[in-house]
Write a protein that holds these residues in place. Structure first.
Motif, mmCIF file in Angstrom:
data_model
loop_
_atom_site.group_PDB
_atom_site.id
_atom_site.type_symbol
_atom_site.label_atom_id
_atom_site.label_comp_id
_atom_site.label_asym_id
_atom_site.label_seq_id
_atom_site.Cartn_x
_atom_site.Cartn_y
_atom_site.Cartn_z
ATOM 1 N N TRP A 1 0.855 -1.177 0.000
ATOM 2 C CA TRP A 1 0.000 0.000 0.000
ATOM 3 C C TRP A 1 0.896 1.233 0.000
ATOM 4 O O TRP A 1 1.902 1.279 0.726
ATOM 5 C CB TRP A 1 -0.897 0.000 1.232
ATOM 6 N N GLU A 2 0.555 2.224 -0.787
ATOM 7 C CA GLU A 2 1.323 3.462 -0.805
ATOM 8 C C GLU A 2 1.344 4.066 0.594
ATOM 9 O O GLU A 2 0.308 4.163 1.260
ATOM 10 C CB GLU A 2 0.725 4.463 -1.798
ATOM 11 N N SER A 3 2.516 4.490 1.036
ATOM 12 C CA SER A 3 2.673 4.958 2.407
ATOM 13 C C SER A 3 3.164 6.401 2.460
ATOM 14 O O SER A 3 4.014 6.814 1.679
ATOM 15 C CB SER A 3 3.675 4.067 3.158
ATOM 16 N N GLN A 4 2.610 7.143 3.422
ATOM 17 C CA GLN A 4 3.070 8.494 3.731
ATOM 18 C C GLN A 4 3.784 8.524 5.088
ATOM 19 O O GLN A 4 4.032 9.594 5.634
ATOM 20 C CB GLN A 4 1.874 9.447 3.763
ATOM 21 N N ALA A 5 4.116 7.348 5.598
ATOM 22 C CA ALA A 5 4.741 7.237 6.910
ATOM 23 C C ALA A 5 6.146 6.644 6.768
ATOM 24 O O ALA A 5 6.668 6.512 5.666
ATOM 25 C CB ALA A 5 3.878 6.376 7.828
ATOM 26 N N ASN A 6 6.771 6.290 7.885
ATOM 27 C CA ASN A 6 8.110 5.702 7.832
ATOM 28 C C ASN A 6 8.057 4.174 7.944
ATOM 29 O O ASN A 6 8.900 3.546 8.571
ATOM 30 C CB ASN A 6 9.018 6.295 8.917
ATOM 31 N N PHE A 7 7.039 3.600 7.327
ATOM 32 C CA PHE A 7 6.879 2.154 7.297
ATOM 33 C C PHE A 7 6.040 1.783 6.083
ATOM 34 O O PHE A 7 5.415 2.648 5.441
ATOM 35 C CB PHE A 7 6.204 1.646 8.576
ATOM 36 N N LEU A 8 6.016 0.497 5.787
ATOM 37 C CA LEU A 8 5.194 -0.046 4.707
ATOM 38 C C LEU A 8 4.332 -1.174 5.247
ATOM 39 O O LEU A 8 4.810 -2.015 6.014
ATOM 40 C CB LEU A 8 6.071 -0.591 3.577
ATOM 41 N N LEU A 9 3.071 -1.183 4.847
ATOM 42 C CA LEU A 9 2.218 -2.334 5.101
ATOM 43 C C LEU A 9 2.355 -3.263 3.907
ATOM 44 O O LEU A 9 2.171 -2.846 2.757
ATOM 45 C CB LEU A 9 0.761 -1.914 5.271
ATOM 46 N N THR A 10 2.724 -4.517 4.172
ATOM 47 C CA THR A 10 3.022 -5.462 3.092
ATOM 48 C C THR A 10 2.237 -6.746 3.273
ATOM 49 O O THR A 10 1.891 -7.132 4.402
ATOM 50 C CB THR A 10 4.525 -5.802 3.065
#
Length: 349
Positions: free
Chosen positions: A286-295
């Motif tokens: 999912w495109e992220s605007q934070a300092n992590f990725l949901l995968t």
């Protein structure tokens, strides 16, 4: 066995933080969204020149040095701010101030699971409104829930998506209760809802120095709202909830915006590189605007991947919760750490 606790406390599971290995443990830690880079040198200099007088006296109960530094950095009056022992402290204060038995705390899910814990401790009613697959804000359902407090994390954890300012503005205008906009990850995002605190008396924005400023161990956060809204929160917060050292270090970090911004840009660049690498391995993302990725691992075996990575000395976050049990949340590390993660995952496929 007789319980010593309130029935509401006996009934809740409690918030489970991410694993924290002992300092010095040889592990790549990508599970609790810490910044991979050190704090501002200006902040570290305050720590090195600590005056013992700061420890002898009680601290400023309003953390005015920090409030002024934040005011200068953000262009918001200092008396529009409340400072807490991390933004979690402020979330707790808000819910304690505004919610009780018979009142609702509303939030879209999946999101920060501490919201549920804080609500249940207060014996208020948590109302969880599911996000759709596209993570569009369910405005109608949130308004219909009629919460004393409505919480929106943007960027959201664990999804990393941001909610548009237009949607937040519409929600604020239609709610009868308080709207909390949790901007813990805003330093890695392309937008902020900060202007809304001037438009709406029922909006408070919470922020933290844990992420963008690399000060998770300091425990310092702040809220921004109209002083009328803050007046009730000041009645409930602990008198000396911010120690003098945290206030001084946090003020120095807040004054060094250029350093924080440089580190945030490095994280954002690494985020893009890691996104592409994981996509090439077949992960859903999912495109992220934070300092992590949901995968989402290509075979859906998220828990097995989490355990296998842990055996290899790499910690990521696995949530055994509805809608998340087939996913992993991965903090953005340094480029070297991210590359080691990718290479390890290649051999686990």
């Amino acid at each position: 066995m007789t319980s010593y606790f309130r029935p509401s406390v006996d009934a809740i599971a409690g918030y489970v933080p991410g694993e924290q290995p002992k300092p010095g443990t040889p592990i790549i830690k990508l599970n609790t969204n810490e910044n991979p880079y050190p704090p501002s040198p200006a902040a570290m200099e305050v720590l090195r020149t600590l005056d013992s007088e700061w420890l002898r006296r009680y601290p400023d109960p309003f953390a005015n040095e920090f409030r002024q530094a934040a005011s200068d950095a953000l262009g918001v009056p200092a008396d529009w701010m409340i400072v807490g022992n991390g933004s979690d402290d402020l979330l707790n204060v808000i819910i304690r101030t505004c919610a009780e038995l018979g009142r609702k705390v509303v939030y879209p899910t999946p999101t920060y699971v501490l919201y549920q814990t804080l609500t249940e401790v207060q014996v208020a009613e948590p109302v969880e409104v599911p996000y759709g697959d596209d993570y569009a804000l369910p405005i109608e359902e949130l308004v219909a829930a009629d919460g004393a407090v409505t919480l929106i994390a943007t960027p959201n954890s664990p999804s990393g998506h941001s909610v548009s300012i237009a949607n937040l503005r519409e929600l604020a205008a239609r709610l009868s209760g308080v709207l909390v906009i949790d901007e813990a990850y805003v330093d890695f995002a392309d937008q902020t809802a900060l202007p809304l605190v001037k438009e709406f008396n029922n909006v408070i924005i919470t922020r933290t120095l844990s992420k963008g400023y690399s000060l998770a161990g300091l425990r310092l956060g702040f809220g921004i709202a109209n002083p009328t809204l803050l007046s009730g929160l000041f009645k409930v917060k602990d008198s000396y909830n911010i120690d003098a050292i945290a206030c001084a270090i946090g003020a120095a970090a807040m004054r060094d915006q250029s350093y924080k911004n440089r580190c945030a840009e490095r994280v954002k660049s690494s985020r893009s590189t890691l996104f592409s690498a994981l996509k090439n391995l077949g992960f859903g993302l999912w495109e992220s605007q934070a300092n992590f990725l949901l995968t989402q691992p290509p075979t859906g075996n998220a828990e097995q991947r989490y355990l296998a990575l842990k055996e290899k000395g790499i910690l990521v976050r696995y949530f055994n919760r509805s809608g998340l049990s087939d996913k992993l949340r991965i903090t953005i590390g340094t480029d070297e750490q991210n590359q080691q993660l990718v290479e390890t995952l290649m051999h686990l496929v």
